[in-house]
Design an enzyme around this catalytic site. Sequence first.
Site, short mmCIF file in Angstrom:
data_model
loop_
_atom_site.label_atom_id
_atom_site.label_comp_id
_atom_site.label_asym_id
_atom_site.label_seq_id
_atom_site.Cartn_x
_atom_site.Cartn_y
_atom_site.Cartn_z
CG HIS A 54 -5.77 27.99 7.53
ND1 HIS A 54 -6.76 28.60 6.79
CD2 HIS A 54 -6.13 28.11 8.83
CE1 HIS A 54 -7.68 29.08 7.60
NE2 HIS A 54 -7.31 28.79 8.85
CG ASN A 127 -11.34 31.92 8.35
OD1 ASN A 127 -10.30 31.52 7.85
ND2 ASN A 127 -11.73 31.57 9.55
#
Length: 485
Positions: A54, A127
């Site tokens: 990320h 997500n």
Amino acid sequence: MSKRVLTTESGAPVADNQNSASAGVGGPLLLQDQHLLEKLARFNRERIPERVVHARGSGAYGHFEVTDDVTGFTYADFLSTVGKRTEVFLRFSTVADSLGGADAVRDPRGFAVKFYTEEGNYDLVGNNTPVFFIKDPIKFPDFIHSQKRDPFTGRQEPDNVWDFWAHSPEATHQVTWLMGDRGIPASYRHMNGYGSHTYQWTNAEGEAFFVKYHFKTNQGVRSLSSEQAAELAGKDPNSHQTDLLQAIERGVHPSWTLYVQIMPAAEAADYRFNPFDLTKVWPHKDYPLRRVGRLVLDRNPDNVFAEVEQAAFSPNNFVPGIGPSPDKMLQGRLFAYADAHRYRLGVNHTLLAVNAPRATTAQNYGRDGFMAVNSQDRRAKNYEPNSYDGPVETGRALSAPLAVSGWTGTHEAPQHTKDDDFFQAGELYRLMSEDERSRLIANIAGGLSQVSRDDVIEKNLSHFHAADPEYGKRVEQAVHALRED
């Protein structure tokens, strides 16, 4: 109007910011030039370790407003009243690539929300897919290593990617999501967000419920084909960041409607799927979506590094009325996320403006460490209990206790009646239109055909065959056709 005076970091005025001090005209530079040394030393340290996953992210501020009564399921204060608003910060991200990667790539997207509630910050780390590749955190470092750059070639290798998936049949469901039409969102505004994990809500009577979060985009879902994404990534690697920034700046405020699925805790043991398996969804016909509220983003950060790069989310940041479930991946992340931030940002990262509580004040006995700021504590004691009016415990747990039994040791997840690694992947495939299936097959075959080992290809093909006979047959034919070219 007179201009402000440029100073060193200690506050001394700078006489010359264009020329370094030297030993005579054209001579070597002097070690005593404190301003030069300070500028270069700070420049050398401008970058902190990037996130292992990320790393490439964008973010914005906004608010969450409750639209529907859910007090029968949780006593969380920020959800207690219809119309109540809570400030939020949302960070979007890709998963596998580095900080300098492109936005328009086939990759899951992080969807991390920080609610600045009156009872402390609540972090919901999710997500843009409702499932994930694995269901046990002990496999997470290996999974990420297989998706990142190979230590010898320095490239992302199809051999590594597909070899791991070949040995992890539980990934078939998420692979079907990733390789499908929603694998490359057109922008961050045009994708859904999911809590993905199962969480626990507790109501005022102490009743426990398990929940899954669904943030449905109000802009509509829009995605890119592989060809469109490749062109866009080449033209503007910052495409999603640019889109989010410009939309908010021109007053087009993206929003999502939050829904939850709610399962009474007593139903978990006998549900046909393991409700705590991150590779599985709860079909909506079993547990329909229940609307909760609306999330709106309406303000861009003033400094991307300070507010997006240094934003720290941890799923162990709960508030009263919300807690964890036995979801193994969630349990692992309760430790791993906070620990990653202690490494990247330091033990006092929660004092940074983007991470600090806003609707309340943190009061604890944490002291010292890098970048310690104790001005509010002054001469207060740093231990508890004490006789000096320091903060004290409440005695009330944030959520209901989880019942446990059995022997300690390493255990596979308990099997429920419909638990296998392929059933839900097949269900997802059969939901797709013919055009969607064709694109899915092409995306899978494009990567799998590059794998050098036949046994790895065959293992992956067996997963698609197990999910759906037609699915497997079409992938197999497409892979063989590409390998014969």
